[in-house]
Motif scaffolding. Structure first.
Motif: not given
Length: 483
Positions: A222-239, A250-252
């Motif tokens: 659960t923690a690793l899936l959350a980390a993977a999706l967060t590092t992908l989606l946060v920069p794509l939606t906010e960058g 860095v997140l990407l």
């Protein structure tokens, strides 16, 4: 892969509901479909209201992007966990909990006094959606069989697609109506009566189901899936709104590291048998997941990006008001819905080849749109846009519901929640990718009002290429007829 992915399990027999599972009636199906529509509707309805939110709450573009990103990231990150919790504690119970939480967080959004309060409430909305949505497919998988299941999943896909289009239509209408002086707040407050009605229906008509041998939560996974999706989606939606700062890159860069770590941990857990993985790798190796998931993600990712670019074009390029921008999408919505309703019958006759046919029809519609843009800009009206939108919507309606059915075809009922969560996560991630990539391309090309015509034509051409790849991938799904 032949017609077995349309109507049967891997053994060649119709997939059965688990022992003791109560059947899902028509009213129960309508209830869960309402629950599945609300999160998608809310994701797209807010896009139309963002400019009003910014003026009212004095929010910068970066904060407005967080209004979208906070919801989408929380939603995507928690979907698979929501499916696992439903398998363990009861899908009806988790659906009821998620629906109630969605209503409360919608109220918090509607009453938010400032941008940061709204962002926090939107994160809560996303988490509530993640509890609710995986239960929809899990309940359908666990309580229906054969053609009833095919029709139910077809309706689920139809409602999901319609919600994406209707969100922009309804957002425009509500923003323009300014009900009781509520302005943009009505797009959130509208959820409250729908949720209250849904809670009554869930309590009265929805059957309970759960996995026969529920597994504990896989915390490392659960923690690793959350980390993977967060590092992908946060920069794509906010960058993009933030100007692509260093942290976004860095997140990407961390995304593949987190994703590979997640895959390694899940494989090790399944091999050792010490823990049931959050997403069992064997589940992803089923024929439906392996062959139908890539074209489904391309299909819905292109859909999300298309909706975003069209909304920008209508409002910024053609200067349509909120109501006119919404009504311009009506031909797309009606054609999509008509194709979705016809889909199960056509799929029974033509099998997976219907996905290829839908791609070809959609391509014709996109080409017609490009021709209309090049010919009529900037004086495009409803009649200029309607033919291309209707044909593209019909093709999409033939593709998407069937692809969803194919993805889920081999999922055993005891893993219905995990399977539904995995597919919903793939959908949400694909939408975010589609909006980010097509949106970034369009905005980079449309650097001046005069350049928007060419920018739209080029972006639609890229969308056409995505349709072509989806259609090519669908050829792997096989042929054959059913029934």
């Amino acid at each position: 892969m032949t017609e077995s992915l349309i109507r049967t399990s891997p053994t060649g027999t119709p997939p059965a509901a688990p022992p003791g599972a109560a059947g899902l009636g028509a009213l129960g199906l309508c209830t869960v479909l309402i629950g599945s529509a609300l999160p998608q509707l809310d994701f797209f309805i807010v896009n139309v209201a963002l400019s009003s939110v910014g003026r009212d709450l004095d929010a910068s573009p970066a904060l407005l992007e967080l209004v979208v990103a906070g919801y989408s990231v929380a939603y995507a990150v928690l979907l698979v966990l929501g499916g696992r919790l439903g398998d363990t504690y009861g899908r009806r119970r988790l659906f009821l909990t998620g629906l109630a939480a969605f209503g409360l967080t919608s109220l918090a959004c509607g009453l938010a006094p400032d941008a940061w309060t709204l962002i926090a409430a939107r994160v809560g909305q996303g988490a509530a959606s993640a509890l609710m949505v995986p239960q929809v497919l899990a309940i359908i998988q666990a309580t229906t069989t054969g053609q009833r299941r095919a029709r139910a999943i077809g309706m689920y896909a139809a409602v999901a697609g319609l919600a994406m289009v209707a969100g922009q239509i309804l957002g425009g209408l509500l923003t323009a109506a300014d009900l009781a002086g509520s302005g943009w707040r009505s797009v959130f407050l509208l959820n409250i009566p729908v949720v209250l009605a849904g809670l009554v229906l869930v309590w009265r008509v929805l059957p309970e189901s759960r996995a026969e041998r529920p597994a504990p939560v896989d915390l490392p996974g659960t923690a690793l899936l959350a980390a993977a999706l967060t590092t992908l989606l946060v920069p794509l939606t906010e960058g993009r709104a933030a100007g692509w700062p260093a942290w976004s890159w860095v997140l990407l860069a961390l995304f593949p590291v987190a994703a590979l770590a997640f895959v390694a941990v899940e494989r090790r857990a399944e091999r050792s048998g010490s823990t049931v993985p959050l997403v069992p790798p064997s589940l992803l190796r089923t024929a439906g997941m392996r062959r139908a998931m890539p074209p489904m993600m391309l299909c819905i990712g292109g859909f999300g990006g298309f909706m975003f670019v069209v909304a920008l074009t209508f409002q910024e390029g053609l200067r349509f008001g909120p109501v006119r921008a919404g009504t311009a999408l009506v031909p797309y919505a009606l054609a999509f819905f008509a194709a979705s309703l016809a889909g199960p019958r056509l799929a029974a006759r033509f099998g997976p080849r219907l996905v290829t046919t839908g791609g070809l029809v959609q391509a014709v519609g996109v080409v017609a749109l490009v021709a209309a843009v090049l010919r009529g800009w900037p004086d495009l009206g409803f009649l200029d846009l309607a033919p291309g939108l209707a044909v593209a919507g019909f093709g999409q309606g033939l593709q998407l519901p069937l692809l969803m059915r194919l993805v889920l075809a081999d999922i055993p009922p005891e893993q219905a929640g995990v399977g539904g969560g995995a597919m919903a996560t793939a959908q949400q991630s694909a939408i975010a990718l589609g909006v980010a990539l097509l949106g970034a391309l369009f905005l980079a090309l449309a650097d001046s009002p005069g350049a928007m015509r060419e920018a739209l034509a080029i972006t639609l051409t890229v969308q056409l290429a995505a349709v072509a790849v989806t259609t090519a991938l669908s050829l792997r799904l096989g042929g054959g007829r059913t029934g």
